[in-house]
Design an enzyme around this catalytic site. Structure first.
Site, PDB file in Angstrom:
ATOM      1  N   ARG A 116      -5.532   4.192 -11.597  1.00 58.42           N
ATOM      2  CA  ARG A 116      -5.878   3.446 -10.185  1.00 58.42           C
ATOM      3  C   ARG A 116      -7.157   3.242 -10.221  1.00 58.42           C
ATOM      4  O   ARG A 116      -8.218   4.144 -10.417  1.00 58.42           O
ATOM      5  CB  ARG A 116      -5.389   4.368  -9.283  1.00 58.42           C
ATOM      6  CG  ARG A 116      -6.049   3.969  -7.812  1.00 58.42           C
ATOM      7  CD  ARG A 116      -5.602   4.700  -6.842  1.00 58.42           C
ATOM      8  NE  ARG A 116      -4.349   4.144  -6.271  1.00 58.42           N
ATOM      9  CZ  ARG A 116      -3.911   4.262  -4.864  1.00 58.42           C
ATOM     10  NH1 ARG A 116      -4.689   4.729  -4.107  1.00 58.42           N
ATOM     11  NH2 ARG A 116      -2.639   4.029  -4.713  1.00 58.42           N
TER      12      ARG A 116
ATOM     13  N   HIS B 155      -0.295  -4.133  -6.993  1.00 57.84           N
ATOM     14  CA  HIS B 155       0.191  -2.598  -6.575  1.00 57.84           C
ATOM     15  C   HIS B 155       1.589  -2.422  -6.962  1.00 57.84           C
ATOM     16  O   HIS B 155       2.402  -2.370  -6.277  1.00 57.84           O
ATOM     17  CB  HIS B 155      -0.143  -2.367  -5.097  1.00 57.84           C
ATOM     18  CG  HIS B 155      -0.263  -0.840  -4.895  1.00 57.84           C
ATOM     19  ND1 HIS B 155       0.137   0.094  -5.760  1.00 57.84           N
ATOM     20  CD2 HIS B 155      -0.407  -0.005  -3.708  1.00 57.84           C
ATOM     21  CE1 HIS B 155       0.293   1.497  -5.275  1.00 57.84           C
ATOM     22  NE2 HIS B 155       0.062   1.160  -3.948  1.00 57.84           N
TER      23      HIS B 155
ATOM     24  N   ASP C  55      -1.082  -4.352   6.035  1.00 56.74           N
ATOM     25  CA  ASP C  55      -1.648  -3.403   5.348  1.00 56.74           C
ATOM     26  C   ASP C  55      -2.959  -3.270   6.100  1.00 56.74           C
ATOM     27  O   ASP C  55      -3.530  -4.120   7.134  1.00 56.74           O
ATOM     28  CB  ASP C  55      -1.890  -3.897   3.774  1.00 56.74           C
ATOM     29  CG  ASP C  55      -2.650  -3.208   2.918  1.00 56.74           C
ATOM     30  OD1 ASP C  55      -2.680  -1.801   3.185  1.00 56.74           O
ATOM     31  OD2 ASP C  55      -3.178  -3.601   2.064  1.00 56.74           O
TER      32      ASP C  55
ATOM     33  N   ARG D  94       8.159   6.019  -2.741  1.00 52.99           N
ATOM     34  CA  ARG D  94       7.181   6.201  -3.751  1.00 52.99           C
ATOM     35  C   ARG D  94       7.581   7.093  -4.766  1.00 52.99           C
ATOM     36  O   ARG D  94       7.452   6.766  -5.986  1.00 52.99           O
ATOM     37  CB  ARG D  94       5.565   6.545  -3.457  1.00 52.99           C
ATOM     38  CG  ARG D  94       5.248   5.324  -2.322  1.00 52.99           C
ATOM     39  CD  ARG D  94       5.114   3.968  -2.704  1.00 52.99           C
ATOM     40  NE  ARG D  94       4.226   3.907  -3.959  1.00 52.99           N
ATOM     41  CZ  ARG D  94       2.682   4.088  -4.317  1.00 52.99           C
ATOM     42  NH1 ARG D  94       2.166   4.348  -3.249  1.00 52.99           N
ATOM     43  NH2 ARG D  94       2.423   3.924  -5.378  1.00 52.99           N
TER      44      ARG D  94
END
Ligand code: CP
Ligand code: NVA
Length: 334
Positions: free
Chosen positions: A108, A135, A232, A319
Site C-alpha cells: 500500500r 484500489h 469517498d 474486505r
C-alpha cells in the site's frame, strides 16, 4: 470452479479477466459462509505474507491479517520507518529478498509504478492494497456487497459514484463497472473526472461487455434510479491539508444527503470504502465541517450515514472475505 489465478499478482483491476473477478467473488461468498457456519478449513498453513505499508490503513491491514490468521498463514508488517525499503534499498532488491522468504507480498502506498515494480521483480504474487491510482481489493468487496444487497446479477445493477472521481476509488469503480458490464454513472465536477484516456478505455470496455457509463456534472442526474450510491473522502491520503478549502468548494453540490438519495432508486443503499467523515467525531471532520458550514458530515450527511440505507459496514466486513479469497486463489495450487 477452477481458478487460473494460482501464482498471479493483482496490481490493478485490469490484471483480472471478468471471469476471474467473478471467480473471486464466488470464492469469497463460499469462504464467508464457511466462516459463519464454523466450517472454514485452513488452506494456507505455513504460508507467510509480507505486508508493506507506506500509507496508513485500518480495514485493509485488518483484512489481510485476519484472513491470513483464519487460513493458517503468518504475516509481517513493514513500514518505511522500520525497514530499509525505499530509502536504503530499491524496490527491485526488496522484491527479490522478500520473494526468497515470503509466499506473497502486499503493498500500500503512493505510486502505481512501485507496486508494478514489485510485481516485476518478485517471484511470488504481489497485491496492490491501494495506490494513488487504483484500489483493486476494495473493488472485490464493493462488488460482493452490491451482489449481496441486490436481487439482480452484477451486470444488471445500476450504481453511481459521486465526489472526487479522479482518485483511486473513482478510477477503480469506473474500470470495474466497465469490466463487469454494469451500468455506472459518475457525478462530479469536470475538473475531478478521471483522465480522459481512462474514460475512453472504460467506455470501450463497457460497450464490449454490455455495460453503460455516464459522466455528468449533475449529481441528481448521476444518481437517478441507482441501486447503490457510492462516495469517498474528498481529500485522499497524501494530499495536502490545504486542499480541503478548494475541494469543499468544488464538491459541495455532490454531498450525499437525504435529498440526493431521493433521486436514487427507492430502495437505494449508500456505500463508502471508509474511513468516512460523517459527523464531528474526528479532528479532520470537525475542521472540514467548519469550512463547509455544516454541523455534521462532509461527503455524506449524518442523516444518510446513520440511516438503514448505509451498508458501508457490510462493505468493510467484506474486505476480509474477498481478500481471503484472493489469498486462497493465488496461493493454493489447484
Ligand atoms: N477502505 C480502506 O482501504 O480502508 P483502510 O484505509 O482503513 O485500509
Ligand atoms: N481515496 C481514499 C481511499 C481510502 C481507502 C484515499 O486514498 O485516501
Amino acid at each position: 470452479m477452477a481458478s487460473s489465478l494460482f501464482g498471479s499478482s493483482l496490481t490493478k483491476e485490469l490484471d483480472l479477466r471478468p471471469d476471474q473477478f467473478t471467480y473471486l467473488l464466488d470464492l469469497a461468498a463460499t469462504l464467508k459462509r464457511d466462516r459463519k457456519s464454523g466450517t472454514e478449513k485452513p488452506m494456507l498453513t505455513r504460508k507467510t505474507i509480507a505486508l508493506l505499508f507506506e500509507k496508513t490503513s485500518t480495514r485493509t491491514r485488518a483484512a489481510f491479517e485476519t484472513a491470513a490468521n483464519h487460513q493458517g498463514a503468518a504475516v509481517t508488517v513493514f513500514d518505511p520507518q522500520s525497514s530499509q525499503i525505499g530509502h536504503k534499498e530499491s524496490i527491485a532488491d526488496t522484491a527479490i529478498v522478500l520473494s526468497r522468504m515470503y509466499d506473497a507480498i502486499m503493498y500500500r502506498g503512493t505510486a502505481q509504478e512501485t507496486v508494478e515494480e514489485l510485481a516485476k521483480y518478485a517471484t511470488v504474487p504481489v497485491y496492490n492494497a491501494l495506490t494513488d491510482s487504483w484500489h483493486p481489493t476494495q473493488m472485490l468487496a464493493d462488488c460482493l456487497t452490491m451482489q449481496e444487497h441486490s436481487l439482480k446479477p452484477l451486470n444488471e445493477i445500476k450504481f453511481t459514484y459521486v465526489g472526487d472521481a479522479r482518485n483511486n476509488m473513482g478510477n477503480s469503480l469506473l474500470i470495474t463497472a466497465a469490466m463487469m458490464g454494469m451500468s455506472f454513472s459518475i457525478g462530479a465536477p469536470k475538473s475531478l473526472w478521471p483522465d480522459q484516456e481512462l474514460i475512453t478505455k472504460a467506455q470501450a470496455l463497457a460497450k464490449a461487455n454490455g455495460g453503460e457509463i455516464l459522466l455528468t456534472e449533475s449529481a441528481t442526474e448521476a444518481v437517478a434510479d441507482s441501486e447503490f450510491v457510492h462516495t469517498d473522502i474528498w481529500v485522499s491520503m497524501g494530499e495536502p491539508e490545504s486542499a480541503w478549502k478548494e475541494r469543499i468548494d468544488l464538491l459541495k453540490p455532490y454531498r450525499v444527503n437525504a435529498k440526493l438519495m431521493l433521486s436514487a432508486a427507492p430502495t437505494a443503499k449508500f456505500m463508502h470504502c471508509l474511513p468516512a467523515l460523517h459527523d464531528l467525531a474526528t479532528t479532520t471532520g470537525k475542521k472540514a465541517a467548519k469550512i463547509l458550514g455544516v454541523n455534521d458530515g462532509i461527503e455524506v450527511s449524518s442523516e444518510v450515514f446513520d440511516s438503514t440505507a448505509n451498508i458501508a459496514f457490510d462493505q468493510a466486513e467484506n474486505r476480509l472475505h474477498t481478500i481471503k479469497a484472493l489469498l486462497v486463489a493465488t496461493l493454493v495450487a489447484p
